[in-house]
Design a protein around this motif. Structure first.
Motif, short mmCIF file in Angstrom:
data_model
loop_
_atom_site.label_atom_id
_atom_site.label_comp_id
_atom_site.label_asym_id
_atom_site.label_seq_id
_atom_site.Cartn_x
_atom_site.Cartn_y
_atom_site.Cartn_z
N CYS A 125 0.84 -1.21 0.00
CA CYS A 125 0.00 0.00 0.00
C CYS A 125 0.87 1.25 0.00
CB CYS A 125 -0.94 -0.01 1.20
SG CYS A 125 -2.24 -1.26 1.12
N ARG A 126 1.94 1.25 0.77
CA ARG A 126 2.86 2.39 0.79
C ARG A 126 3.47 2.61 -0.60
NH1 ARG A 126 4.95 3.87 5.98
NH2 ARG A 126 3.09 4.04 7.33
N HIS A 127 3.88 1.52 -1.23
CA HIS A 127 4.54 1.62 -2.54
C HIS A 127 3.61 2.21 -3.59
CE1 HIS A 127 7.43 0.51 -5.72
NE2 HIS A 127 6.35 0.24 -6.44
N PHE A 128 2.34 1.75 -3.57
CA PHE A 128 1.39 2.19 -4.60
C PHE A 128 0.53 3.37 -4.14
CE2 PHE A 128 2.38 -2.17 -5.91
CZ PHE A 128 2.66 -1.97 -7.24
N LYS A 129 0.89 3.95 -2.98
CA LYS A 129 0.19 5.12 -2.45
C LYS A 129 -1.30 4.83 -2.25
CE LYS A 129 3.45 8.58 -4.18
NZ LYS A 129 4.52 7.58 -4.47
N LEU A 130 -1.58 3.68 -1.66
CA LEU A 130 -2.94 3.28 -1.34
C LEU A 130 -3.13 3.28 0.17
CD1 LEU A 130 -3.13 0.24 -3.80
CD2 LEU A 130 -4.33 2.43 -4.08
N ARG A 131 -4.39 3.23 0.61
CA ARG A 131 -4.70 3.22 2.04
C ARG A 131 -4.39 1.84 2.61
NH1 ARG A 131 -8.13 5.52 -1.16
NH2 ARG A 131 -8.76 7.68 -0.86
N GLY A 132 -3.72 1.84 3.76
CA GLY A 132 -3.39 0.56 4.36
C GLY A 132 -2.74 0.73 5.71
N PRO A 133 -2.46 -0.39 6.38
CA PRO A 133 -1.87 -0.34 7.72
C PRO A 133 -0.40 0.08 7.65
CG PRO A 133 -1.98 -2.61 6.94
CD PRO A 133 -2.70 -1.77 5.92
N ASP A 134 0.10 0.57 8.77
CA ASP A 134 1.52 0.93 8.88
C ASP A 134 2.33 -0.36 9.01
OD1 ASP A 134 4.02 1.89 9.47
OD2 ASP A 134 3.49 2.62 11.47
N PRO A 135 3.17 -0.69 8.03
CA PRO A 135 3.90 -1.97 8.10
C PRO A 135 4.82 -2.06 9.30
CG PRO A 135 4.71 -0.59 6.29
CD PRO A 135 3.47 0.05 6.80
N SER A 136 5.40 -0.95 9.74
CA SER A 136 6.30 -0.98 10.90
C SER A 136 5.54 -1.37 12.16
CB SER A 136 6.98 0.37 11.09
OG SER A 136 7.78 0.70 9.96
N SER A 137 4.33 -0.81 12.32
CA SER A 137 3.51 -1.14 13.48
C SER A 137 3.10 -2.61 13.46
CB SER A 137 2.27 -0.26 13.53
OG SER A 137 2.62 1.09 13.72
N ILE A 138 2.78 -3.12 12.28
CA ILE A 138 2.39 -4.53 12.16
C ILE A 138 3.57 -5.42 12.53
CG2 ILE A 138 1.53 -6.33 10.63
CD1 ILE A 138 -0.51 -4.15 11.19
N GLU A 139 4.76 -5.10 12.03
CA GLU A 139 5.94 -5.90 12.31
C GLU A 139 6.25 -5.90 13.81
OE1 GLU A 139 7.45 -7.93 10.56
OE2 GLU A 139 7.42 -7.37 8.46
N ARG A 140 6.15 -4.75 14.44
CA ARG A 140 6.40 -4.68 15.89
C ARG A 140 5.38 -5.51 16.65
NH1 ARG A 140 7.32 0.90 14.76
NH2 ARG A 140 5.18 1.39 15.43
N CYS A 141 4.17 -5.49 16.17
CA CYS A 141 3.09 -6.17 16.87
C CYS A 141 3.18 -7.69 16.70
CB CYS A 141 1.75 -5.66 16.35
SG CYS A 141 0.34 -6.11 17.36
N ARG A 142 3.58 -8.15 15.51
CA ARG A 142 3.60 -9.59 15.25
C ARG A 142 4.72 -10.29 16.00
NH1 ARG A 142 7.25 -11.29 11.10
NH2 ARG A 142 6.06 -13.23 10.94
N ASP A 143 5.77 -9.54 16.39
CA ASP A 143 6.78 -10.11 17.28
C ASP A 143 6.24 -9.99 18.70
OD1 ASP A 143 8.99 -10.18 19.17
OD2 ASP A 143 10.29 -10.20 17.43
N LYS A 144 5.84 -11.10 19.28
CA LYS A 144 5.09 -11.05 20.54
C LYS A 144 5.93 -10.55 21.70
CE LYS A 144 2.07 -14.63 18.76
NZ LYS A 144 1.54 -16.00 18.88
N PHE A 145 7.25 -10.76 21.64
CA PHE A 145 8.10 -10.23 22.70
C PHE A 145 8.19 -8.71 22.60
CE2 PHE A 145 12.44 -9.09 24.24
CZ PHE A 145 12.20 -9.31 25.59
N THR A 146 8.39 -8.21 21.38
CA THR A 146 8.39 -6.76 21.18
C THR A 146 7.05 -6.16 21.59
OG1 THR A 146 9.98 -6.96 19.37
CG2 THR A 146 8.72 -4.92 19.49
N GLN A 147 5.97 -6.84 21.21
CA GLN A 147 4.64 -6.38 21.60
C GLN A 147 4.52 -6.28 23.12
OE1 GLN A 147 0.35 -8.50 21.82
NE2 GLN A 147 1.16 -8.42 19.74
N ARG A 148 4.98 -7.31 23.82
CA ARG A 148 4.92 -7.29 25.28
C ARG A 148 5.71 -6.11 25.84
NH1 ARG A 148 0.76 -9.89 26.94
NH2 ARG A 148 0.72 -12.15 26.79
N GLN A 149 6.89 -5.86 25.30
CA GLN A 149 7.72 -4.77 25.80
C GLN A 149 7.04 -3.42 25.61
OE1 GLN A 149 11.33 -5.79 23.48
NE2 GLN A 149 12.40 -5.89 25.45
#
Length: 408
Positions: free
Chosen positions: A95-119
């Motif tokens: 979505c970022r590449h094609f300038k479309l509406r979508g989630p923040d990939p950095s936030s998703i990546e931080r969230c999917r790592d459950k240890f980082t999410q916990r921190q």
């Protein structure tokens, strides 16, 4: 006029076809990009456009979307979590590449790592179980000793309860640690393991779109040590104060993790100290959650999500208030499924909205202790919890199956 396309990254056995139908109702042409489109039965059954591409390769996906732009106007891109939340992070990158509406990939990546999410949750004071990160067996043993048995042991990255187990004693702890470290789990390289306090109490899940808490469900699990859902109820039976507290903590999670665009589902246990966050999933919950939300409140989360993706005005207003529930069909043994029937009789019970089977005769049944153990489900709704439960009981009685154990 050029067709407007909705690009769907991978598919989903539970809600993939619902996204396709919702897209078509909105005048969009759904195109699925998948490493193996044949694994999604609805793509073949409905003769839908699907393209084989390495969905773990962002550059390959960009090239394929550029090629599709020669034929279609890409209105939006979204995807599913059936193979892990990494695909939803990839959606954000596209979505970022094609300038479309979508989630923040950095936030998703931080969230999917459950240890980082916990921190991140800990930094803002969000209530959660005690936890430790481990990369080898001695780390797991030390963490369990510090936290105190029983503990939850699970991969730091994953979804669908894969690899999640309650370890009640040192023998179970050693066995499951070996299972994760020996590469038997889907995460095969340098596994990172979370060891967590077992937060006892009622399970609840908050479903959110943007910053709006749509509703809160309750669920029951099968027997320990695994966490296989057996029944979902929507909405959960909560007091006004309990609902408010879960909603407040949910919004705190969004702020802590940089979420708040699109769907999120947050899992809780209502413990002695109130709502404790088990996991934040930066995506829409899988089946049967969207179906139950629509039955309970008349809100089509899938259609409203697509509207958000393509920039249309969405509507999360409740149209009614019912009690919906789903009973999961779970095998009691491994082997070969000889037959499964009774779905038509179950579907004919007044109040039943859906009977979904994921398997058919001759299917190989190998229980994993996670979401893959579901053979299907029955969903129903009515004005009251007691009536809905009665409907489900009547319907499920019609469904039977036979499994021949493997003799090898």
């Amino acid at each position: 006029m050029t067709k407007r396309a909705l690009i769907l990254l991978e598919g989903h056995r539970g809600i993939g076809s619902l996204y396709v139908k919702a897209a078509q109702r909105l005048g969009l042409h759904p195109v699925t990009l998948s490493a193996d489109p044949t694994q999604y039965d609805y793509l073949v059954a409905e003769n839908l456009e699907a393209i084989r591409v390495d969905t773990s390769n962002v550059d390959a996906l960009i090239r394929e979307c550029c090629r599709l732009q020669r034929t279609y106007s890409i209105a939006g891109i979204t995807g599913f979590s059936g193979l892990g939340d990494s695909f939803y992070a990839t959606v954000g990158k596209l979505c970022r590449h094609f300038k479309l509406r979508g989630p923040d990939p950095s936030s998703i990546e931080r969230c999917r790592d459950k240890f980082t999410q916990r921190q991140l949750l800990a930094q803002t004071g969000v209530p959660q179980p005690a936890y430790r990160l481990a990369t080898k067996a001695t780390d797991v043993q030390r963490a369990a000793a510090e936290i105190g048995l029983p503990v939850i042991v699970k991969p730091a990255v994953g979804s669908g309860s894969r690899g999640v187990r309650l370890c009640r004693n040192v023998e179970e702890l050693a066995e499951h640690t070996g299972y994760l470290l020996d590469g038997e789990h889907i995460c095969r390289s340098s596994p990172r393991i979370l060891v967590e306090e077992f937060a006892e109490g009622r399970y609840c899940c908050a479903d959110i779109m943007g910053n709006d808490v749509i509703g809160i469900s309750a669920a029951d699990f099968g027997p320990s040590p695994h966490f296989v859902f057996r029944e979902w109820t929507y909405p959960a039976l909560l007091t006004d104060d309990e609902h408010r507290r879960i909603a407040d903590v949910s919004l705190s999670c969004l702020r802590a993790l940089g979420l708040g665009w699109g769907p999120t589902c947050i899992e809780f246990r209502w413990s002695k100290r109130g709502p404790v966050v088990i996991e934040v999933n930066p995506r829409l919950g899988g089946a049967p959650t969207p179906q139950l939300v629509q039955l309970a409140y008349g809100i089509d989360l899938i259609t409203e999500h697509i509207k958000l993706v393509i920039g249309d005005e969405w509507n999360l207003r409740r149209k009614h208030s019912h009690v919906a529930a789903a009973r999961m069909l779970v095998a009691d043994r491994d082997g070969t499924l000889d037959w499964i029937n009774g779905e038509s009789q179950a579907a004919a019970v007044p109040g039943v909205s859906e009977v979904k089977l994921y398997v058919g005769p001759k299917a190989s049944i190998i229980r994993k202790g996670d979401i893959r153990d579901w053979m299907g489900y029955v969903a129903a709704a009515s004005p009251s919890l007691a009536e809905t439960e009665t409907i489900l009981e009547r319907a499920v009685e019609f469904i039977g199956w036979s499994i021949t154990p493997d003799t090898r």
